[in-house]
Design a protein around this motif. Structure first.
Motif, short mmCIF file in Angstrom:
data_model
loop_
_atom_site.label_atom_id
_atom_site.label_comp_id
_atom_site.label_asym_id
_atom_site.label_seq_id
_atom_site.Cartn_x
_atom_site.Cartn_y
_atom_site.Cartn_z
N GLU A 118 -1.58 -32.88 60.41
CA GLU A 118 -3.02 -33.52 60.04
C GLU A 118 -3.41 -34.40 61.07
O GLU A 118 -4.50 -34.96 61.24
N ARG A 119 -2.62 -34.63 62.31
CA ARG A 119 -2.88 -35.34 63.71
C ARG A 119 -3.74 -34.65 64.66
O ARG A 119 -3.53 -33.38 64.41
N GLU A 120 -4.89 -35.04 64.82
CA GLU A 120 -5.72 -34.50 65.60
C GLU A 120 -5.24 -33.92 66.86
O GLU A 120 -5.73 -32.98 67.36
N ASN A 121 -4.13 -34.54 67.44
CA ASN A 121 -3.50 -33.82 68.79
C ASN A 121 -2.33 -32.74 68.45
O ASN A 121 -1.72 -32.46 69.33
N VAL A 122 -2.36 -32.17 67.02
CA VAL A 122 -1.35 -31.35 66.64
C VAL A 122 -1.93 -30.06 66.20
O VAL A 122 -2.86 -29.98 65.11
N LEU A 123 -1.53 -29.01 66.72
CA LEU A 123 -1.88 -27.57 65.91
C LEU A 123 -0.98 -27.11 65.43
O LEU A 123 0.08 -26.67 66.18
N PHE A 124 -1.03 -26.57 64.20
CA PHE A 124 0.17 -26.07 63.37
C PHE A 124 -0.17 -24.53 63.44
O PHE A 124 -1.04 -24.29 62.36
N LEU A 125 0.39 -23.62 63.89
CA LEU A 125 0.26 -22.19 63.59
C LEU A 125 1.50 -21.28 63.11
O LEU A 125 2.67 -21.93 63.22
N HIS A 126 1.13 -20.36 62.53
CA HIS A 126 2.03 -19.47 61.83
C HIS A 126 2.26 -18.12 62.94
O HIS A 126 1.41 -17.31 63.19
N TYR A 127 3.67 -17.79 63.06
CA TYR A 127 3.90 -16.71 64.02
C TYR A 127 3.32 -15.40 63.13
O TYR A 127 2.73 -14.65 63.85
N GLU A 128 3.47 -15.26 62.13
CA GLU A 128 2.90 -14.14 61.49
C GLU A 128 1.57 -13.92 61.42
O GLU A 128 0.86 -12.73 61.44
N GLU A 129 0.69 -14.93 61.62
CA GLU A 129 -0.76 -15.05 61.59
C GLU A 129 -0.83 -14.85 63.22
O GLU A 129 -2.16 -13.95 63.32
N MET A 130 -0.06 -14.98 64.26
CA MET A 130 -0.51 -14.59 65.41
C MET A 130 -0.49 -13.31 65.65
O MET A 130 -0.94 -12.56 66.34
N ARG A 131 0.88 -12.46 64.89
CA ARG A 131 0.96 -11.05 65.03
C ARG A 131 -0.23 -10.24 64.32
O ARG A 131 -0.78 -9.21 64.87
N LYS A 132 -0.68 -10.89 63.37
CA LYS A 132 -1.75 -10.18 62.63
C LYS A 132 -3.09 -10.23 63.35
O LYS A 132 -3.76 -9.41 63.29
N ASP A 133 -3.51 -11.33 64.02
CA ASP A 133 -4.77 -11.56 64.82
C ASP A 133 -4.49 -12.25 65.94
O ASP A 133 -4.84 -13.59 65.82
N LEU A 134 -3.98 -11.84 67.05
CA LEU A 134 -3.91 -12.45 68.19
C LEU A 134 -5.18 -13.15 68.94
O LEU A 134 -4.94 -14.30 69.14
N ASP A 135 -6.04 -12.46 68.60
CA ASP A 135 -7.30 -12.78 69.22
C ASP A 135 -7.80 -14.30 68.54
O ASP A 135 -8.31 -15.19 69.03
N ALA A 136 -7.67 -14.14 67.20
CA ALA A 136 -7.89 -15.62 66.41
C ALA A 136 -7.19 -16.80 66.93
O ALA A 136 -7.54 -17.72 66.96
#
Length: 256
Positions: free
Chosen positions: A212-230
């Motif tokens: 929830e911190r403004e300077n932290v981006l939390f991503l999922h590997y599986e979402e990266m594989r599903k839609d790299l452009d996003a």
């Protein structure tokens, strides 16, 4: 040195490594499998860090490091998309024009310091890249050990634990070959406190608390594989890079 000389030098090195490896492999095959899970570690706040690649001095320097506004931390548990995200961040800050060839930044490990490990350029020698001078820092440290400052940026990639384990198995077997522990032994290690940088649930939980911190981006590997452009667009927006569509496309293409 011209490119042909560099190629000849690399081929000579490859031949020398192949020659010496035959003796090394023969010696390592004599090492009992049960020794591998017990390889030396350094412990910080109850977390085990592999001593072979994380010397005590480098760890302590990492824990004392004071981040600044030009730092982007790429954080993961091992085998969860670290290099992939480093590539995305590198290309994004270079607006899709990054160059890791011999006439450019040469290699990711010559550009992005692995803060707790000796297996890369040091923090002091790491180049700043991009129009907004950026230091791209790799780490597997759990949140409890990672140096934090509100001015820095942090990108954490979470990968499904089954996929993470499978990748760990492949990685360890490719490195240790015939002396690698069997699958059951590796599973016991993966699920225990002996796991490098901490067990998967603890690692994920610690960084989840930062999401929830403004300077932290939390991503999922599986979402990266599903839609790299996003995912590329998310990283660009998070780093306030304002890339146009052609630049975003180049980042995706060079990170695919």
């Amino acid at each position: 040195m011209c490119s042909s000389d560099l190629l000849a030098e690399r081929r000579a090195l490859k031949s020398e490594v192949a020659r010496r490896s035959r003796t090394t492999v023969a010696l390592l095959q004599a090492v009992p499998r049960w020794l591998i899970p017990g390889m030396p570690t350094h412990v910080r706040k109850g977390v085990r860090l592999p001593a072979m690649i994380c010397p005590s001095k480098r760890i302590d320097e990492a824990l004392r490091y004071q981040p600044d506004a030009g730092d982007v931390f790429v954080a993961t548990q091992m085998k969860c998309g670290t290099t992939w995200m480093q590539q995305i961040v590198y290309e994004a800050v270079c607006r899709g024009a990054g160059n890791l060839a011999d006439d450019g930044h040469r290699h990711m490990y010559a550009t992005s310091p692995w803060i707790e490990s000796r297996a890369s350029v040091s923090l002091a020698d790491a180049p700043l890249v991009g129009e907004k001078p950026t230091r791209i820092i790799k780490t597997h440290l759990p949140a409890a050990l990672c140096p934090y400052d509100p001015a820095a940026r942090y990108i954490y990639v979470l990968r499904h634990p089954v996929s993470c384990f499978a990748s760990c198995v492949d990685f360890i077997r490719s490195g240790l070959g015939p002396i690698a522990p069997n699958r059951e032994g590796l599973l016991d290690w993966f699920c225990s406190g002996d796991m490098g940088w901490g067990p998967w649930p603890d690692h994920a939980e610690g960084w989840w608390q930062w999401r929830e911190r403004e300077n932290v981006l939390f991503l999922h590997y599986e979402e990266m594989r599903k839609d790299l452009d996003a995912s590329v667009r998310q990283v660009s927006d998070f780093l306030s890079l304002d890339l146009d569509e052609s630049e975003l496309g180049r980042v995706s293409e060079k990170s695919s």
